[in-house]
Design an enzyme around this catalytic site. Structure first.
Site, PDB file in Angstrom:
ATOM      1  CG  ASN A  43      11.061 -38.207  62.246  1.00 25.31           C
ATOM      2  OD1 ASN A  43      11.345 -39.457  61.882  1.00 25.31           O
ATOM      3  ND2 ASN A  43      12.130 -37.580  62.787  1.00 25.31           N
ATOM      4  CD  GLU A  45      14.610 -34.190  61.384  1.00 23.34           C
ATOM      5  OE1 GLU A  45      15.841 -33.868  61.194  1.00 23.34           O
ATOM      6  OE2 GLU A  45      14.314 -34.618  62.708  1.00 23.34           O
ATOM      7  CD  GLU A  56       3.668 -38.684  66.233  1.00 17.08           C
ATOM      8  OE1 GLU A  56       4.503 -38.297  65.491  1.00 17.08           O
ATOM      9  OE2 GLU A  56       4.015 -38.711  67.766  1.00 17.08           O
ATOM     10  CB  CYS A  90       1.240 -34.793  66.703  1.00 13.99           C
ATOM     11  SG  CYS A  90       2.537 -34.872  65.280  1.00 13.99           S
TER      12      CYS A  90
HETATM   13  N1  THU Z   1       9.220 -35.981  66.090  1.00 13.72           N
HETATM   14  C1  THU Z   1       8.008 -36.824  65.549  1.00 13.72           C
HETATM   15  O1  THU Z   1       8.108 -37.237  64.368  1.00 13.72           O
HETATM   16  N2  THU Z   1       7.044 -37.612  66.418  1.00 13.72           N
HETATM   17  C2  THU Z   1       7.012 -37.030  67.774  1.00 13.72           C
HETATM   18  O2  THU Z   1       6.032 -37.494  68.502  1.00 13.72           O
HETATM   19  C3  THU Z   1       8.033 -36.226  68.425  1.00 13.72           C
HETATM   20  C4  THU Z   1       8.958 -35.655  67.582  1.00 13.72           C
HETATM   21  C5  THU Z   1      10.060 -35.528  65.122  1.00 13.72           C
HETATM   22  C6  THU Z   1      10.335 -34.277  64.780  1.00 13.72           C
HETATM   23  C7  THU Z   1      11.418 -34.049  64.531  1.00 13.72           C
HETATM   24  O3  THU Z   1      11.968 -34.592  62.960  1.00 13.72           O
HETATM   25  C8  THU Z   1      12.296 -34.844  65.406  1.00 13.72           C
HETATM   26  O4  THU Z   1      11.465 -35.885  65.974  1.00 13.72           O
HETATM   27  C9  THU Z   1      12.973 -34.178  66.591  1.00 13.72           C
HETATM   28  O5  THU Z   1      11.972 -33.073  67.204  1.00 13.72           O
END
Ligand code: THU
Length: 130
Positions: A43, A45, A56, A90
């Site tokens: 992820n 941000e 994903e 996703c």
């Molecule tokens: N996040 C993901 O990368 N994948 C997921 O399946 C759930 C959420 C991330 C997005 C954000 O950076 C953090 O998790 C909290 O939501």
């Protein structure tokens, strides 16, 4: 090592690169293309929060941008007791690019659950509806 174990290991390594200074929720993902190649993502941000990309989607878009079309499995790794399923956005992207793929959820302690996309996203909207 089984195919699923290799995908989990790749997602676990990708999680180390998570850029999550706002949530501190670190996620790693890996997708296996039909060619056999594995693509990873974490992820990423952003100060606006809303522009955050999930692990994903990063993994899938990396594969697409390298010319892959079609993926057969997705792994998601977090450090949580309750395993982390893909978010709604996703699920839509996984469905469109991976179809009824295997979705492998895992944590750092070795817990693993396996789902199919058709169970996670029943009655999807996709190109067949256009
Ligand atoms: N996040 C993901 O990368 N994948 C997921 O399946 C759930 C959420 C991330 C997005 C954000 O950076 C953090 O998790 C909290 O939501």
């Amino acid at each position: 090592m089984s195919g699923d174990d290799a995908l989990i290991a790749a997602a676990r390594a990708a999680r180390e690169h998570a850029y999550a200074p706002f949530s501190n929720f670190r996620v790693g993902a890996a997708v296996r293309a039909k060619s056999g190649r594995i693509f990873t993502g974490c992820n990423v941000e952003n100060a606006t929060y809303g522009l955050t990309l999930c692990a994903e989607r990063v993994a899938i878009f990396k594969g697409i941008s390298e010319g892959e079309r079609g993926f057969e499995a997705v792994a998601v790794v977090t450090d949580t007791d309750t395993l982390t399923p893909p978010c709604g956005a996703c699920r839509q992207i996984i469905w469109e690019f991976c179809g009824d793929a295997e979705v492998i959820l895992a944590n750092l302690a070795g817990r693993v659950e396996v789902y199919r996309m058709s169970d996670l996203l029943p009655k999807p909207f996709d190109v067949s509806n256009l």
